[in-house]
Write a protein that holds these residues in place. Structure first.
Motif, PDB file in Angstrom:
ATOM      1  N   PRO A 334     -29.709  10.919  49.758  1.00  0.00           N
ATOM      2  CA  PRO A 334     -28.888  12.002  49.206  1.00  0.00           C
ATOM      3  C   PRO A 334     -29.030  13.327  49.947  1.00  0.00           C
ATOM      4  CG  PRO A 334     -30.921  11.865  47.982  1.00  0.00           C
ATOM      5  CD  PRO A 334     -31.015  10.807  49.058  1.00  0.00           C
ATOM      6  N   LEU A 335     -29.758  13.330  51.074  1.00  0.00           N
ATOM      7  CA  LEU A 335     -30.023  14.592  51.766  1.00  0.00           C
ATOM      8  C   LEU A 335     -28.760  15.211  52.345  1.00  0.00           C
ATOM      9  CD1 LEU A 335     -33.396  13.752  53.561  1.00  0.00           C
ATOM     10  CD2 LEU A 335     -32.991  14.680  51.283  1.00  0.00           C
ATOM     11  N   ASN A 336     -27.736  14.391  52.593  1.00  0.00           N
ATOM     12  CA  ASN A 336     -26.479  14.956  53.083  1.00  0.00           C
ATOM     13  C   ASN A 336     -25.789  15.795  52.010  1.00  0.00           C
ATOM     14  OD1 ASN A 336     -26.113  12.619  51.618  1.00  0.00           O
ATOM     15  ND2 ASN A 336     -24.352  11.915  52.780  1.00  0.00           N
ATOM     16  N   PHE A 337     -26.120  15.544  50.740  1.00  0.00           N
ATOM     17  CA  PHE A 337     -25.561  16.347  49.652  1.00  0.00           C
ATOM     18  C   PHE A 337     -26.418  17.584  49.362  1.00  0.00           C
ATOM     19  CE2 PHE A 337     -23.581  12.221  48.794  1.00  0.00           C
ATOM     20  CZ  PHE A 337     -22.272  12.604  48.564  1.00  0.00           C
ATOM     21  N   THR A 338     -27.726  17.432  49.436  1.00  0.00           N
ATOM     22  CA  THR A 338     -28.607  18.554  49.105  1.00  0.00           C
ATOM     23  C   THR A 338     -28.713  19.578  50.235  1.00  0.00           C
ATOM     24  OG1 THR A 338     -30.505  17.231  49.838  1.00  0.00           O
ATOM     25  CG2 THR A 338     -29.989  17.209  47.484  1.00  0.00           C
ATOM     26  N   TYR A 339     -28.475  19.151  51.474  1.00  0.00           N
ATOM     27  CA  TYR A 339     -28.605  20.065  52.615  1.00  0.00           C
ATOM     28  C   TYR A 339     -27.796  21.354  52.444  1.00  0.00           C
ATOM     29  CZ  TYR A 339     -27.919  21.934  57.323  1.00  0.00           C
ATOM     30  OH  TYR A 339     -27.826  22.772  58.404  1.00  0.00           O
TER      31      TYR A 339
END
Length: 409
Positions: A334-339
């Motif tokens: 999910p790091l592409n959303f939290t970035y």
């Protein structure tokens, strides 16, 4: 060459053979059919079509065998294909032109994997006698929040095996997936004492990722772990917290927070956590929570440039490492959303933790992105087992531990 890489290499060779022989056979069949139909050479259509048809069937059968042997082999053995490329291969397999593009992608990806892994094996063989990671004290790997140390899915990916190949002795924290920093610190202190008592090693070199770095700082300063720790290396640890976590806790309704907490704690209990505490872990990762913890720990967060001779970390080698993604699209879910959220609140980040929160200890290493890819929070522990161009995470850890050995640790 290991069995897996040898199998990958075999699969790639078969697919390359399929690619070129299919191309040559197709050209030959089209050319022969054209000459038969236009000039009647080497035979008229009436006389030549049975032979041409048999040749066509033979090509289809032989090429199908070669293709399926190759594709099944690489699908079964390749790590770098991942789910995405495998799905692309399946979906495009029956679409003309698209299937050729997908096949070239598969061949290139697995071919690069074979070259990279073969080079790593050769490097490890060349330095096997040096045992560059055979430190005086064993290495304790401490995981971050919301994960556990399991044999089925190693939190640290391929890193432990690479360290062991180069002489390191590895242990794991084995603490709960979610708890307050203080509770995790007490668990880790007990774990360290257990290792020291069982092995007689005296101390351990700790490498801690994410919240694990906070847990270990607290364990050393407040829980009595200091006499048993030779070094502490924190990897992408939010020493000053995550600003977007404060924002989320402020905006998300308390009822929703409690629902998530209950669901997580229930699931974690079934997976082995004795007393999971989701919200305590989250609160300790906020900027407010870390500010409180830093006061309780009592060490100085600024980079000192030398081993401290006073305070709770006296005589312990302390260093920190941080990295950042270049773009949201280069991070895995999910790091592409939290970035973008973290970038909005805290600036350049690894998908979860921003650059200002990383530095701590006598030395800080900042890993800049290579090209447009960058290095995420998960990349730093090889969570996705991905070979990142320009950043060999396994070799990075080898050099961390080798440097500890050079310092007599």
């Amino acid at each position: 060459m290991t069995g897996r890489i040898a199998a990958c290499r075999f699969g790639v060779i078969m697919l390359r053979i399929f690619w070129w022989t299919t191309l040559i056979a197709t050209i030959a069949l089209i050319a022969s059919l054209t000459t038969i139909l236009t000039v009647g050479w080497p035979a008229t259509w009436v006389d030549g079509w049975p032979i041409w048809t048999i040749a066509l069937i033979a090509v289809i059968i032989i090429e199908s065998i070669i293709f399926w042997i190759g594709i099944i082999t690489v699908y079964a053995t390749s790590v770098q294909l991942g789910i995405k490329i495998r799905v692309i291969g399946v979906l495009c397999g029956w679409i003309p032109v698209a299937n050729l593009i997908a096949l070239r992608l598969i061949i290139r990806t697995v071919g690069e994997e074979v070259r990279f892994e073969s080079a790593k094996e050769q490097l490890d063989r060349s330095r096997a006698g040096a045992r560059i990671c055979a430190t005086r004290y064993p290495v304790l790997l401490v995981h971050g929040v919301f994960f556990r140390d399991t044999k089925a899915l190693n939190y640290w990916g391929r890193i432990p095996a690479e360290l062991q190949r180069n002489g390191a002795v590895i242990y794991y924290g084995n603490h709960q997936s979610a708890a307050s920093v203080a509770d995790s610190a007490r668990e880790l202190t007990e774990r360290i004492r257990q290792i020291v008592a069982q092995t007689g090693c005296g101390k351990v070199n700790v490498i801690a990722h994410s919240k694990g770095g906070l847990d270990m700082r607290y364990a050393i300063a407040r829980c009595g772990a200091a006499p048993y720790v030779a070094s502490l290396t924190t990897i992408n640890t939010p020493h000053h917290g995550c600003g977007f976590a404060d924002y989320l806790l402020e905006k998300i309704p308390l009822a929703a927070q409690r629902q998530v907490e209950t669901a997580y704690n229930t699931a974690a209990s079934h997976l082995g956590d004795k007393q999971p505490d989701f919200m305590a872990a989250v609160h300790d990762l906020t900027q407010a929570g870390c500010a409180r913890l830093n006061v309780e720990i009592g060490d100085r967060n600024e980079i000192s440039g030398h081993v401290s001779d006073t305070g709770p970390f006296a005589g312990i080698v302390c260093q920190s490492i941080g990295s950042r993604l270049a773009h949201a699209t280069t991070g895995k879910f999910p790091l592409n959303f939290t970035y973008p959220l973290v970038k909005w609140f805290d600036g350049p980040n690894d998908g979860l933790v921003a650059q200002p929160s990383f530095p701590w200890g006598e030395h800080f290493t900042w890993l800049e992105p290579n090209g447009t890819r960058g290095i995420s929070h998960a990349d730093m522990i090889d969570l996705n087992r991905e070979n990142i161009p320009g950043f060999d995470v396994r070799e990075f850890y080898v050099q961390i531990v080798a440097a500890l050995k050079q310092r007599g640790l």
